[in-house]
Design a protein around this motif. Structure first.
Motif, PDB file in Angstrom:
ATOM      1  N   ILE A  16       0.820  -1.156   0.000  1.00  0.00           N
ATOM      2  CA  ILE A  16      -0.005   0.102  -0.105  1.00  0.00           C
ATOM      3  C   ILE A  16       0.919   1.222   0.108  1.00  0.00           C
ATOM      4  O   ILE A  16       0.551   2.336  -0.830  1.00  0.00           O
ATOM      5  N   ASP A  17       1.879   1.374   0.738  1.00  0.00           N
ATOM      6  CA  ASP A  17       2.871   2.267   0.743  1.00  0.00           C
ATOM      7  C   ASP A  17       3.577   2.616  -0.803  1.00  0.00           C
ATOM      8  O   ASP A  17       3.536   3.830  -1.092  1.00  0.00           O
ATOM      9  N   VAL A  18       3.563   1.506  -1.431  1.00  0.00           N
ATOM     10  CA  VAL A  18       4.166   1.679  -2.636  1.00  0.00           C
ATOM     11  C   VAL A  18       3.183   2.218  -3.872  1.00  0.00           C
ATOM     12  O   VAL A  18       3.386   3.096  -4.749  1.00  0.00           O
ATOM     13  N   VAL A  19       1.863   1.773  -3.645  1.00  0.00           N
ATOM     14  CA  VAL A  19       0.886   2.074  -4.683  1.00  0.00           C
ATOM     15  C   VAL A  19      -0.318   2.969  -4.120  1.00  0.00           C
ATOM     16  O   VAL A  19      -1.346   3.366  -4.931  1.00  0.00           O
ATOM     17  N   GLY A  20      -0.078   3.375  -2.912  1.00  0.00           N
ATOM     18  CA  GLY A  20      -1.142   4.323  -2.350  1.00  0.00           C
ATOM     19  C   GLY A  20      -1.345   5.492  -2.815  1.00  0.00           C
ATOM     20  O   GLY A  20      -0.386   6.190  -3.452  1.00  0.00           O
ATOM     21  N   GLY A  21      -2.556   6.087  -2.653  1.00  0.00           N
ATOM     22  CA  GLY A  21      -2.636   7.469  -3.234  1.00  0.00           C
ATOM     23  C   GLY A  21      -3.459   7.415  -4.427  1.00  0.00           C
ATOM     24  O   GLY A  21      -3.831   6.479  -5.046  1.00  0.00           O
ATOM     25  N   LYS A  22      -3.806   8.549  -4.978  1.00  0.00           N
ATOM     26  CA  LYS A  22      -4.886   8.630  -6.207  1.00  0.00           C
ATOM     27  C   LYS A  22      -4.361   8.306  -7.452  1.00  0.00           C
ATOM     28  O   LYS A  22      -4.996   7.740  -8.210  1.00  0.00           O
ATOM     29  N   TRP A  23      -2.921   8.336  -7.785  1.00  0.00           N
ATOM     30  CA  TRP A  23      -2.696   8.182  -9.200  1.00  0.00           C
ATOM     31  C   TRP A  23      -1.545   7.212  -9.541  1.00  0.00           C
ATOM     32  O   TRP A  23      -1.324   6.721 -10.464  1.00  0.00           O
ATOM     33  N   LYS A  24      -0.987   6.554  -8.316  1.00  0.00           N
ATOM     34  CA  LYS A  24       0.106   5.570  -8.668  1.00  0.00           C
ATOM     35  C   LYS A  24      -0.710   4.325  -9.332  1.00  0.00           C
ATOM     36  O   LYS A  24       0.132   3.709 -10.152  1.00  0.00           O
ATOM     37  N   LEU A  25      -1.820   3.976  -8.945  1.00  0.00           N
ATOM     38  CA  LEU A  25      -2.172   2.684  -9.536  1.00  0.00           C
ATOM     39  C   LEU A  25      -2.635   3.055 -11.118  1.00  0.00           C
ATOM     40  O   LEU A  25      -2.412   2.241 -11.880  1.00  0.00           O
ATOM     41  N   HIS A  26      -2.959   4.338 -11.360  1.00  0.00           N
ATOM     42  CA  HIS A  26      -3.354   4.676 -12.662  1.00  0.00           C
ATOM     43  C   HIS A  26      -2.060   4.671 -13.356  1.00  0.00           C
ATOM     44  O   HIS A  26      -2.107   4.464 -14.637  1.00  0.00           O
ATOM     45  N   LEU A  27      -0.964   5.338 -12.756  1.00  0.00           N
ATOM     46  CA  LEU A  27       0.237   5.227 -13.605  1.00  0.00           C
ATOM     47  C   LEU A  27       0.711   3.848 -13.891  1.00  0.00           C
ATOM     48  O   LEU A  27       1.297   3.796 -15.070  1.00  0.00           O
ATOM     49  N   MET A  28       0.708   2.975 -13.003  1.00  0.00           N
ATOM     50  CA  MET A  28       0.887   1.539 -13.363  1.00  0.00           C
ATOM     51  C   MET A  28       0.213   1.109 -14.394  1.00  0.00           C
ATOM     52  O   MET A  28       0.821   0.444 -15.503  1.00  0.00           O
ATOM     53  N   TRP A  29      -0.975   1.260 -14.491  1.00  0.00           N
ATOM     54  CA  TRP A  29      -1.876   1.009 -15.666  1.00  0.00           C
ATOM     55  C   TRP A  29      -1.462   1.453 -16.969  1.00  0.00           C
ATOM     56  O   TRP A  29      -1.480   0.853 -17.897  1.00  0.00           O
ATOM     57  N   ALA A  30      -0.986   2.713 -16.816  1.00  0.00           N
ATOM     58  CA  ALA A  30      -0.679   3.586 -18.069  1.00  0.00           C
ATOM     59  C   ALA A  30       0.581   2.838 -18.628  1.00  0.00           C
ATOM     60  O   ALA A  30       0.871   2.787 -19.675  1.00  0.00           O
ATOM     61  N   LEU A  31       1.493   2.335 -17.747  1.00  0.00           N
ATOM     62  CA  LEU A  31       2.630   2.008 -18.166  1.00  0.00           C
ATOM     63  C   LEU A  31       2.802   0.543 -18.360  1.00  0.00           C
ATOM     64  O   LEU A  31       3.630  -0.110 -19.032  1.00  0.00           O
ATOM     65  N   SER A  32       1.706  -0.281 -17.972  1.00  0.00           N
ATOM     66  CA  SER A  32       1.877  -1.577 -18.174  1.00  0.00           C
ATOM     67  C   SER A  32       1.786  -2.013 -19.676  1.00  0.00           C
ATOM     68  O   SER A  32       2.192  -3.088 -20.001  1.00  0.00           O
ATOM     69  N   ALA A  33       1.154  -1.187 -20.652  1.00  0.00           N
ATOM     70  CA  ALA A  33       0.941  -1.390 -21.761  1.00  0.00           C
ATOM     71  C   ALA A  33       2.494  -1.281 -22.650  1.00  0.00           C
ATOM     72  O   ALA A  33       2.700  -2.324 -23.478  1.00  0.00           O
ATOM     73  N   SER A  34       3.131  -0.170 -22.230  1.00  0.00           N
ATOM     74  CA  SER A  34       4.137   0.188 -22.864  1.00  0.00           C
ATOM     75  C   SER A  34       4.970   1.201 -22.437  1.00  0.00           C
ATOM     76  O   SER A  34       4.337   2.048 -21.525  1.00  0.00           O
ATOM     77  N   PRO A  35       6.409   1.565 -22.530  1.00  0.00           N
ATOM     78  CA  PRO A  35       6.866   2.670 -21.983  1.00  0.00           C
ATOM     79  C   PRO A  35       6.054   3.803 -22.490  1.00  0.00           C
ATOM     80  O   PRO A  35       5.599   3.800 -23.796  1.00  0.00           O
ATOM     81  N   GLN A  36       5.992   4.900 -21.959  1.00  0.00           N
ATOM     82  CA  GLN A  36       5.384   6.088 -22.179  1.00  0.00           C
ATOM     83  C   GLN A  36       6.352   7.249 -21.776  1.00  0.00           C
ATOM     84  O   GLN A  36       7.014   7.395 -20.772  1.00  0.00           O
ATOM     85  N   ARG A  37       6.020   8.461 -22.503  1.00  0.00           N
ATOM     86  CA  ARG A  37       6.847   9.654 -22.343  1.00  0.00           C
ATOM     87  C   ARG A  37       5.767  10.398 -21.373  1.00  0.00           C
ATOM     88  O   ARG A  37       4.536  10.146 -21.173  1.00  0.00           O
ATOM     89  N   PHE A  38       6.319  11.443 -20.667  1.00  0.00           N
ATOM     90  CA  PHE A  38       5.542  12.181 -19.726  1.00  0.00           C
ATOM     91  C   PHE A  38       4.362  12.733 -20.070  1.00  0.00           C
ATOM     92  O   PHE A  38       3.365  12.456 -19.355  1.00  0.00           O
TER      93      PHE A  38
END
Length: 116
Positions: A16-38
């Motif tokens: 939870i410390d690693v993925v807690g917060g509003k955006w971290k899980l969303h970020l992992m979802w965005a990066l799970s498909a492929s590398p992304q630029r900012f």
């Protein structure tokens, strides 16, 4: 952490410390498909500010979940991707996403019912 303190923290607290917060899980979802630029990540995650996105990427990078690659180009190109540890975490989180998809209607209906 050191010594006996490591044994006092349960795995769920660490995760939870690693993925807690509003955006971290969303970020992992965005990066799970492929590398992304900012900028690509920012377009995928509507509503996140540049500051919050940068902070969350730095935290995930410090945790070893995200890798930041700077390419020696002009202007510099920076891509973010999941590390092997991040890919393992993303795989562990997929059942949670599937549960949310399966129960979305019931859960959103319950939330709407309590709001009225």
């Amino acid at each position: 952490m050191n010594g006996d303190a490591d044994h006092d923290v349960c795995g769920m607290s660490v995760a939870i410390d690693v993925v807690g917060g509003k955006w971290k899980l969303h970020l992992m979802w965005a990066l799970s498909a492929s590398p992304q630029r900012f900028g690509e990540i920012r377009r995928l995650l509507t509503g996140v500010s540049e500051k919050v996105l940068a902070e969350n990427l730095r935290h995930l990078e410090a945790s070893g979940i995200v890798h930041r690659e700077v390419y020696p180009e002009v202007p510099p190109r920076v891509e973010y991707s999941l590390t092997p540890l991040g890919e393992e975490l993303a795989a562990a989180l997929r059942p949670l996403e599937e549960w949310g998809d399966k129960h979305r209607h019931d859960l959103l209906g319950n939330l709407l019912a309590t709001a009225t």
